[in-house]
Design a protein around this motif. Structure first.
Motif, PDB file in Angstrom:
ATOM      1  N   UNK A 105      -7.341  48.316 -15.217  1.00 14.55           N
ATOM      2  CA  UNK A 105      -7.368  46.926 -15.664  1.00 14.55           C
ATOM      3  C   UNK A 105      -8.198  46.074 -14.711  1.00 14.55           C
ATOM      4  N   UNK A 106      -8.016  46.279 -13.419  1.00 18.15           N
ATOM      5  CA  UNK A 106      -8.797  45.532 -12.423  1.00 18.15           C
ATOM      6  C   UNK A 106     -10.276  45.900 -12.487  1.00 18.15           C
ATOM      7  N   UNK A 107     -10.570  47.195 -12.620  1.00 16.68           N
ATOM      8  CA  UNK A 107     -11.967  47.638 -12.698  1.00 16.68           C
ATOM      9  C   UNK A 107     -12.657  47.053 -13.929  1.00 16.68           C
ATOM     10  N   UNK A 108     -11.977  47.093 -15.050  1.00 18.98           N
ATOM     11  CA  UNK A 108     -12.593  46.614 -16.292  1.00 18.98           C
ATOM     12  C   UNK A 108     -12.717  45.097 -16.284  1.00 18.98           C
ATOM     13  N   UNK A 109     -11.780  44.412 -15.655  1.00 15.87           N
ATOM     14  CA  UNK A 109     -11.915  42.960 -15.503  1.00 15.87           C
ATOM     15  C   UNK A 109     -13.163  42.641 -14.685  1.00 15.87           C
ATOM     16  N   UNK A 110     -13.402  43.410 -13.623  1.00 13.43           N
ATOM     17  CA  UNK A 110     -14.617  43.220 -12.820  1.00 13.43           C
ATOM     18  C   UNK A 110     -15.874  43.536 -13.632  1.00 13.43           C
ATOM     19  N   UNK A 111     -15.813  44.592 -14.450  1.00 12.11           N
ATOM     20  CA  UNK A 111     -16.955  44.934 -15.307  1.00 12.11           C
ATOM     21  C   UNK A 111     -17.218  43.823 -16.328  1.00 12.11           C
ATOM     22  N   UNK A 112     -16.153  43.260 -16.859  1.00 13.11           N
ATOM     23  CA  UNK A 112     -16.296  42.147 -17.799  1.00 13.11           C
ATOM     24  C   UNK A 112     -17.056  41.001 -17.124  1.00 13.11           C
ATOM     25  N   UNK A 113     -16.678  40.699 -15.889  1.00  8.55           N
ATOM     26  CA  UNK A 113     -17.364  39.633 -15.152  1.00  8.55           C
ATOM     27  C   UNK A 113     -18.839  39.970 -14.939  1.00  8.55           C
ATOM     28  N   UNK A 114     -19.131  41.221 -14.614  1.00 10.19           N
ATOM     29  CA  UNK A 114     -20.524  41.648 -14.411  1.00 10.19           C
ATOM     30  C   UNK A 114     -21.335  41.534 -15.707  1.00 10.19           C
ATOM     31  N   UNK A 115     -20.741  41.954 -16.816  1.00 12.47           N
ATOM     32  CA  UNK A 115     -21.439  41.848 -18.105  1.00 12.47           C
ATOM     33  C   UNK A 115     -21.671  40.382 -18.450  1.00 12.47           C
ATOM     34  N   UNK A 116     -20.697  39.530 -18.176  1.00 16.40           N
ATOM     35  CA  UNK A 116     -20.853  38.097 -18.451  1.00 16.40           C
ATOM     36  C   UNK A 116     -22.023  37.507 -17.666  1.00 16.40           C
ATOM     37  N   UNK A 117     -22.174  37.921 -16.414  1.00 17.48           N
ATOM     38  CA  UNK A 117     -23.288  37.445 -15.587  1.00 17.48           C
ATOM     39  C   UNK A 117     -24.615  37.916 -16.187  1.00 17.48           C
ATOM     40  N   UNK A 118     -24.691  39.181 -16.565  1.00 16.98           N
ATOM     41  CA  UNK A 118     -25.918  39.710 -17.177  1.00 16.98           C
ATOM     42  C   UNK A 118     -26.225  38.987 -18.479  1.00 16.98           C
ATOM     43  N   UNK A 119     -25.198  38.738 -19.267  1.00 17.02           N
ATOM     44  CA  UNK A 119     -25.368  37.992 -20.521  1.00 17.02           C
ATOM     45  C   UNK A 119     -25.951  36.610 -20.232  1.00 17.02           C
ATOM     46  N   UNK A 120     -25.369  35.916 -19.251  1.00 17.54           N
ATOM     47  CA  UNK A 120     -25.856  34.581 -18.908  1.00 17.54           C
ATOM     48  C   UNK A 120     -27.282  34.619 -18.359  1.00 17.54           C
ATOM     49  N   UNK A 121     -27.572  35.577 -17.494  1.00 16.25           N
ATOM     50  CA  UNK A 121     -28.915  35.691 -16.927  1.00 16.25           C
ATOM     51  C   UNK A 121     -29.941  36.043 -17.992  1.00 16.25           C
ATOM     52  N   UNK A 122     -29.540  36.802 -18.974  1.00 15.41           N
ATOM     53  CA  UNK A 122     -30.446  37.194 -20.056  1.00 15.41           C
ATOM     54  C   UNK A 122     -30.917  35.958 -20.830  1.00 15.41           C
ATOM     55  N   UNK A 123     -30.080  34.939 -20.847  1.00 13.75           N
ATOM     56  CA  UNK A 123     -30.393  33.727 -21.600  1.00 13.75           C
ATOM     57  C   UNK A 123     -31.043  32.637 -20.761  1.00 13.75           C
ATOM     58  N   UNK A 124     -31.295  32.930 -19.511  1.00 10.67           N
ATOM     59  CA  UNK A 124     -31.972  31.936 -18.635  1.00 10.67           C
ATOM     60  C   UNK A 124     -33.396  32.332 -18.377  1.00 10.67           C
TER      61      UNK A 124
END
Length: 139
Positions: A120-139
């Motif tokens: 659960x902790x690992x996947x929560x961290x992965x979720x955060x990493x994907x969110x950052x990539x998603x945001x960076x992809x749109x900048x």
């Protein structure tokens, strides 16, 4: 198809399945925790695929399908590393999705409490990493 809108939808689904996995964990339902965590990994994988215009109809094994993205697209080190993490955690979780509840034990114990907590902790961290990539992809 709009890649950004599709990725956004999969990110929303990942948000929902991660939230449901946390709720299941808090309630002591480790089987449902594992199932929802696996679905979260699948949705996070589809976020990355969608951002790069790669789609699949598969319900399972989407992190593995990210190999195509790695081979066919120019990726930065952060995205490549994230893909490897998604693939590794999918491989850990996949067996727990194949075991149904045993008739003698309801529900079956497919993972232990500490393992579920770590995942659960690992996947929560992965979720955060994907969110950052998603945001960076749109900048």
């Amino acid at each position: 198809m709009n890649n950004s809108e599709s990725a956004s939808e999969f990110l929303l689904r990942a948000t929902r399945t991660l939230k449901e996995s946390k709720l299941a964990f808090d309630e002591g339902d480790l089987l449902y925790t594992a199932i929802r965590l696996y679905e979260t990994v699948e949705n996070l994988s589809k976020v990355i695929m969608s951002l790069y215009g790669v789609y699949t109809r598969a319900d399972k094994g989407n992190a593995l399908a990210l190999n195509y993205v790695k081979r066919s697209r120019q990726l930065d080190q952060k995205t490549s590393s994230l893909i490897e993490k998604l693939q590794e955690i999918e491989a850990k979780l996949y067996p727990s999705t194949m075991i149904d509840e045993a008739s003698l034990k309801t529900p079956s114990v497919v993972i232990r409490h500490k393992e579920a907590e770590m995942l659960l902790n690992q996947i929560t961290n992965l979720f955060d990493e994907v969110s950052v990539i998603f945001d960076e992809f749109h900048n």
